[in-house]
Design a protein around this motif. Structure first.
Motif: not given
Length: 182
Positions: A139-150, A160-164
């Protein structure tokens, strides 16, 4: 004369025994913590609170989060209402990252979502730390991927999201290589 047989019996040379010892210590500490006292201690933290007191409260919070025998809603409320630049926020964020439980990661997801809606510039206080979680949940990974496409998130934050996400992949590479590669 040092007897090597005695040295190798020590827990220091056996990581599994050290982990077991630390887990027992943390459980014993968690058993002594009263949720109301911990909440009061967290609310009392300011930027002028001594570093030693912050460390003690942080250790209690880490033990409490790892035990997950109580509701975390009060801690979540304190986190969501804390100034991300303040000592209280930093202490709670650090404990959540350290605990790496599903519940602590859910709290981080709620925080990311709140910042994303309220003020995306505040994401800089959470996103880099998320990559340090030892056992990231899907779920955390999915949230980060969603942030990446926002597209509401500025390109600097997406970097920063990519680095995380890269750090998360590194954490997963030892236990789940296919997921780390995805």
């Amino acid at each position: 004369v040092i007897c090597t047989e005695q040295i190798y019996k020590r827990a220091l040379f056996y990581p599994a025994r050290m982990t077991e010892f630390r887990d027992r210590q943390q459980k014993a500490r968690a058993d002594k913590i009263k949720p109301a006292d911990l909440e009061a201690a967290l609310r009392s933290i300011t930027d002028s609170t001594s570093e030693q007191l912050q460390m003690n409260i942080g250790d209690d919070l880490k033990a409490f989060l790892a035990s997950t025998k109580f509701s975390l809603s009060a801690i979540e409320e304190i986190l969501l209402s804390s100034d991300p630049r303040g000592a209280r926020f930093k202490l709670i964020r650090s404990a959540l990252i350290h605990a790496a439980t599903a519940e602590s990661q859910d709290m981080l997801i709620k925080l990311i979502r709140q910042y994303r809606l309220r003020d995306p510039s505040l994401l800089r206080f959470v996103v880099p730390s998320v990559g340090l979680i030892a056992r990231p949940e899907y779920t955390l990974q999915a949230e980060m991927l969603e942030l990446l496409t926002d597209m509401q998130v500025v390109s600097d934050r997406r970097g920063t999201v990519l680095l995380a996400l890269g750090n998360m992949a590194g954490q997963l590479s030892g236990t789940n290589l296919p997921r780390a590669d995805s």
